[in-house]
Design an enzyme around this catalytic site. Structure first.
Site, PDB file in Angstrom:
ATOM      1  N   LYS A  52       0.965  -1.130  -0.290  1.00 11.52           N
ATOM      2  CA  LYS A  52      -0.249  -0.251   0.032  1.00 11.52           C
ATOM      3  C   LYS A  52       0.918   1.433   0.100  1.00 11.52           C
ATOM      4  O   LYS A  52       1.196   2.191  -0.690  1.00 11.52           O
ATOM      5  CB  LYS A  52      -1.020  -0.088   1.125  1.00 11.52           C
ATOM      6  CG  LYS A  52      -2.248   1.240   1.502  1.00 11.52           C
ATOM      7  CD  LYS A  52      -2.203   1.505   3.150  1.00 11.52           C
ATOM      8  CE  LYS A  52      -1.038   1.585   3.591  1.00 11.52           C
ATOM      9  NZ  LYS A  52      -0.364   2.994   4.291  1.00 11.52           N
ATOM     10  N   GLN A  96      -6.366  -2.540   9.540  1.00  8.24           N
ATOM     11  CA  GLN A  96      -5.586  -4.090   8.457  1.00  8.24           C
ATOM     12  C   GLN A  96      -5.628  -4.793   9.512  1.00  8.24           C
ATOM     13  O   GLN A  96      -5.688  -4.926  10.839  1.00  8.24           O
ATOM     14  CB  GLN A  96      -3.829  -4.059   8.152  1.00  8.24           C
ATOM     15  CG  GLN A  96      -3.794  -5.290   7.987  1.00  8.24           C
ATOM     16  CD  GLN A  96      -3.675  -5.212   6.227  1.00  8.24           C
ATOM     17  OE1 GLN A  96      -4.080  -4.583   6.026  1.00  8.24           O
ATOM     18  NE2 GLN A  96      -3.985  -6.340   6.139  1.00  8.24           N
ATOM     19  N   ASP A 119     -11.316   1.651   3.176  1.00  9.05           N
ATOM     20  CA  ASP A 119     -12.186   0.109   3.326  1.00  9.05           C
ATOM     21  C   ASP A 119     -13.263  -0.204   3.100  1.00  9.05           C
ATOM     22  O   ASP A 119     -13.681  -1.203   2.161  1.00  9.05           O
ATOM     23  CB  ASP A 119     -11.016  -0.087   3.884  1.00  9.05           C
ATOM     24  CG  ASP A 119     -10.419  -1.016   3.754  1.00  9.05           C
ATOM     25  OD1 ASP A 119      -9.649  -1.478   2.916  1.00  9.05           O
ATOM     26  OD2 ASP A 119      -9.800  -1.576   5.007  1.00  9.05           O
TER      27      ASP A 119
END
Ligand code: NAP
Length: 293
Positions: A52, A96, A119
Site C-alpha cells: 500500500k 489492517q 476500506d
C-alpha cells in the site's frame, strides 16, 4: 477466450491517478494522504501494508503507518482511530485486519468515520452501497467492477452467480451486480457452503465470480461455454517448476476452465492487482470529498 489483464488495467489506473495528483501538486495543493493502522506482526498484513505504501508513492500520495504491538488494548486502538478521524491532513485510513482476539473488530470498524473509511467496511458505507447511494466500496469488489467496466463486459440481464458470501468479497459483489448500474443489472444468485446442486447452478452462469477460498475448486464441468469467469482466490502452493519453490493459483482450475470462457481473470495478475488500486481510488475520492460532500 480473452484474458482480463488486471495488472495492465491497474497500471493504467495508477497512471491516471498519478497524472491528476501531479496537477494538484503543481497547483500547490496537498496530495491525498492514506494512513494504515497495523497491529502485530502478521506477515500477510505486513506485506499488504508495505505494498500500500509503495503504491501510494507511485501515484504521489502521502502515506503513513501506525504500528502497534499485538498487546495494544482496544481502548488505545480506539484512541488512534479517533485521532485519525480528526486529523485534517489524513483523507482516509484503514485498520489492517485481522486484529488480535482481545480486540472487537466490529467495534473498531464502527469507530471509523464513514467519511474516512476507504476500506468501505463501515456499516454506513455498506448500507449506502446497498441502496445505491455514493459510498466507499470495499477494495476487491470495487476492483472487479472496474475490471468489468474497463473490459466492456455487458452485464445487463445476464445470469451472474457469485460463489461465496463473505462480507469483504462475495456479499458486496452480489449487491453490486444486482444494482441498477453498468456493470450491474444482472440476475444474481449467491452460493455458499449450504448450497445444493452447486455445479448445476454455476453451469447456468453467464458471469461467474468465484470467491470461495478453495484452490482450483471450480472445474470445467461447472462452467457454461462462453461464460465470463472472475477468479478472486489466491493460494500459494509448492511448485518444483519455479525458482522460489512456490506458485500462486486461484479458486478456478484455470487450464481446463479458460478454454471454455469468453473472458477470464488469471491468478496472479487478474483481480489481485486491482485491490490496492481500488484503495487508491477510494482515497482519491476521499481527498476530493466526492462521496460525502
Ligand atoms: P471466506 O471469508 O473464507 O469466504 C468463503 C465463502 O465461500 C463463504 O461464503 C463460504 O460459505 C463459501 N464456501 C466455502 N466452501 C464452500 C463450498 N465447498 N461450497 C460452496 N461454498 C463454499 O473467503 P473470502 O475472504 O471471501 O476470500 C475468498 C478467496 O479470495 C480466498 O482465496 C482469498 O484469499 C481470496 N481473496 C483475494 C483477494 C484479492 O485481492 N485477490 C481479496 C480478498 C480475498 P459459508 O458462508 O457458508 O461459510
Amino acid at each position: 477466450m480473452q484474458i482480463i489483464d488486471g495488472k495492465k488495467i491497474a497500471a493504467e489506473i495508477k497512471e491516471e491517478i498519478a497524472s491528476e495528483v501531479k496537477k494538484m501538486i503543481d497547483a500547490d495543493e496537498r496530495p491525498p494522504h492514506l494512513a494504515a493502522i497495523l497491529v502485530g506482526n502478521d506477515p500477510a498484513s505486513e506485506t499488504y501494508v508495505t505494498s500500500k505504501g509503495k503504491a501510494c508513492k507511485q501515484v504521489g500520495f502521502d502515506s503513513s503507518t501506525y504500528r502497534f504491538e499485538s498487546d495494544i488494548t482496544e481502548e488505545e486502538l480506539l484512541e488512534t482511530v479517533s485521532f485519525l478521524n480528526n486529523d485534517p491532513d489524513i483523507d482516509g485510513f484503514i485498520v489492517q485486519l485481522p486484529l488480535p482476539d482481545h480486540i472487537d473488530e466490529d467495534k473498531v470498524i464502527q469507530a471509523i468515520k464513514p467519511e474516512k473509511d476507504v476500506d468501505g467496511f463501515h456499516p454506513v458505507n455498506v448500507g449506502r452501497m446497498t441502496i445505491g447511494l455514493p459510498a466507499y466500496i470495499s477494495a476487491t469488489p470495487n476492483g472487479i467492477m472496474e475490471l468489468l467496466k474497463r473490459t466492456g463486459i455487458e452485464t445487463e440481464g445476464k445470469n451472474c452467480v457469485v460463489l461465496g458470501r463473505s462480507n469483504i468479497v462475495g456479499r458486496p459483489m452480489s449487491i453490486l451486480m444486482s444494482r441498477t448500474t453498468q456493470p450491474g443489472n444482472a440476475t444474481v444468485t449467491v452460493c455458499h457452503s449450504r448450497t445444493r446442486n452447486l455445479p448445476q447452478i454455476t453451469a447456468q452462469a453467464d458471469i461467474l465470480i468465484v470467491a470461495i477460498g478453495k484452490p482450483e475448486f471450480v472445474t470445467a464441468d461447472m462452467v457454461k461455454e462462453g461464460a465470463v469467469v472472475i477468479d478472486v482466490g489466491i493460494h500459494r502452493v509448492e511448485s518444483s517448476e519455479t525458482k522460489s519453490g512456490f506458485r500462486l493459483i486461484g479458486d478456478v482450475k484455470y487450464d481446463e476452465v479458460a478454454p471454455k470462457t469468453s473472458y477470464i481473470t488469471p491468478v496472479p495478475g487478474g483481480v489481485g492487482p486491482m485491490t490496492i488500486v481500488s484503495l487508491l481510488m477510494n482515497t482519491f475520492k476521499a481527498h476530493k470529498q466526492e462521496i460525502y460532500s
